[in-house]
Design an enzyme around this catalytic site. Structure first.
Site, PDB file in Angstrom:
ATOM      1  N   ILE A   1       0.827  -1.203   0.000  1.00  0.00           N
ATOM      2  CA  ILE A   1       0.000   0.000   0.000  1.00  0.00           C
ATOM      3  C   ILE A   1       0.868   1.263   0.000  1.00  0.00           C
ATOM      4  O   ILE A   1       1.535   1.579   0.985  1.00  0.00           O
ATOM      5  CB  ILE A   1      -0.971   0.010   1.201  1.00  0.00           C
TER       6      ILE A   1
ATOM      7  N   GLU B   1      -6.042   6.234 -13.095  1.00  0.00           N
ATOM      8  CA  GLU B   1      -4.817   5.753 -12.451  1.00  0.00           C
ATOM      9  C   GLU B   1      -3.808   5.290 -13.500  1.00  0.00           C
ATOM     10  O   GLU B   1      -2.608   5.602 -13.421  1.00  0.00           O
ATOM     11  CB  GLU B   1      -5.135   4.608 -11.497  1.00  0.00           C
TER      12      GLU B   1
ATOM     13  N   ARG C   1      31.264  10.955 -23.470  1.00  0.00           N
ATOM     14  CA  ARG C   1      32.069   9.790 -23.112  1.00  0.00           C
ATOM     15  C   ARG C   1      32.788   9.258 -24.358  1.00  0.00           C
ATOM     16  O   ARG C   1      32.137   8.991 -25.381  1.00  0.00           O
ATOM     17  CB  ARG C   1      31.167   8.699 -22.527  1.00  0.00           C
TER      18      ARG C   1
ATOM     19  N   GLY D   1      -0.943  -0.935 -10.710  1.00  0.00           N
ATOM     20  CA  GLY D   1      -1.979  -0.339 -11.555  1.00  0.00           C
ATOM     21  C   GLY D   1      -2.540  -1.296 -12.581  1.00  0.00           C
ATOM     22  O   GLY D   1      -3.306  -0.902 -13.464  1.00  0.00           O
TER      23      GLY D   1
END
Length: 380
Positions: free
Chosen positions: A158, A243, A269, A364
């Site tokens: 949770i 959501e 790099r 989700g």
């Protein structure tokens, strides 16, 4: 590619979010990750800055902006700042509609002012040790006894679970009715019989408290029922697209940040006397990722616009959720590889993003569940 989702007012809000996070979250986030929880005070500061309850009506202290673009901006800026342990997305994007659309006038007066000020932190408790994506399989029960419900059961994984003052708990109120016997009940901190277990140790998102919750003959006033009794499953199905959209928004923002960081690294790099981005394999890989991230951004912006218009379907939300989160993990994996040994060092943002993003395809609704939803939408 130029995008057309946001308007000047959203750009102004983005600056507010960015400045707030730089001032109030970034300096503390490393400590929060070590401690496994954020300071309570940051919630109150966030509320005071107007970053909680943006779509809650002004009479309750909210922003009164019924426009998910504001939510998306905050979600994106949290990712950009590297403050992925904040639980504001769960609070604003996931819990908010349950408290604004399914509550009574009295409930809104009790809970929404604190929701917006940050004095009341929220969570939603769906998952159980034996039931994750299969919400119809939950066992936590709520039995009506006069003017109370008696809750028994356990929840796990949770988000905001340890800090939450109000938890929307998914319970079974009619055991013999399957999905038709599920309800939503708000449990407030301090309620007898409601306890929290250990703080769960996670791979990523370490600053965000994630807990187990226990209900042992927990008596909750019947007036804390949210929505209609035995209609909880339908309430959940109605709000899950929001959501999943929220998760997808964060996924695209994370992929964009990872790509930008890696492009900078590939330009600076050097190996064998030249920047690593000049090698054809690396150049082609980055070209591929840039294309896919641009496609994801275009699609997610369309989904946000469709949600605002009330047209985002369950199926399209599932498409957005699985595609963008899988892409986020693909980008993270490839970017770690391009960083070589440095990609495995937590002092480099790409390593932290790799860890934080792994859960995106799980919570989700897993990728597999999303594909089931889409397949059923095809009549299969």
């Amino acid at each position: 590619m130029e995008q057309h989702l946001y308007e000047p007012v959203h750009s102004e809000f983005r600056e507010l979010c960015r400045e707030f996070l730089v001032r109030e979250a970034v300096p503390h986030h490393q400590r929060w990750e070590a401690e496994g929880i954020v300071d309570r005070e940051v919630w109150r500061k966030t509320g005071a800055a107007g970053l909680l309850g943006m779509d809650v009506d002004e009479e309750y202290g909210g922003g009164g902006q019924h426009d998910f673009r504001f939510n998306a901006v905050l979600d994106e800026e949290i990712v950009a700042a590297g403050c992925t342990g904040l639980g504001f997305g769960l609070h604003n994007d996931v819990v908010a509609p349950y408290l604004t659309e399914l509550t009574t006038d009295d409930q809104r007066k009790r809970w929404l002012p604190g929701f917006c000020s940050g004095d009341l932190v929220t969570a939603i408790a769906m998952s159980e040790p034996g039931a994750g994506s299969d919400l119809a399989g939950i066992r936590t029960s709520a039995v009506r006894d006069g003017d109370t419900y008696v809750l028994n059961g356990q929840k796990t994984f949770i988000t905001n679970g340890e800090m939450a003052d109000l938890v929307v708990v998914v319970v079974r109120t009619a055991p013999d009715q399957g999905a038709h016997g599920v309800s939503l009940i708000a449990v407030e901190t301090g309620t007898p019989g409601f306890t929290r277990g250990r703080r769960l140790a996670k791979v990523g998102l370490k600053a965000n408290d994630t807990a187990e919750l226990f209900f042992d003959d927990c008596r909750v006033p019947a007036e804390n029922l949210i929505g209609t009794e035995n209609h909880g499953f339908y309430h959940l199905m109605a709000n899950l697209p929001r959501e999943r959209l929220s998760i997808a928004v964060g996924a695209v923002a994370a992929a964009e940040k990872l790509l930008a960081v890696t492009l900078d690294y590939a330009r600076s790099r050097e190996a064998f006397g030249r920047p690593i981005g000049k090698f054809q394999h690396n150049r082609f890989l980055l070209a591929e990722l840039d294309t896919e991230v641009t496609i994801a951004r275009t699609f997610i912006n369309h989904c946000v616009a469709e949600f605002n218009a009330g047209r985002l379907s369950v199926t399209d939300a599932a498409k957005a959720k699985w595609w963008t989160t899988e892409l986020q993990n693909k980008v993270a994996d490839r970017c770690v590889q391009l960083h070589g040994g440095y990609g495995f060092m937590l002092e480099y943002p790409v390593a932290k993003a790799w860890l934080d993003g792994r859960v995106q395809t799980i919570y989700g609704g897993t990728t597999e569940i999303m594909k089931e939803i889409i397949g059923r939408g095809l009549g299969l």
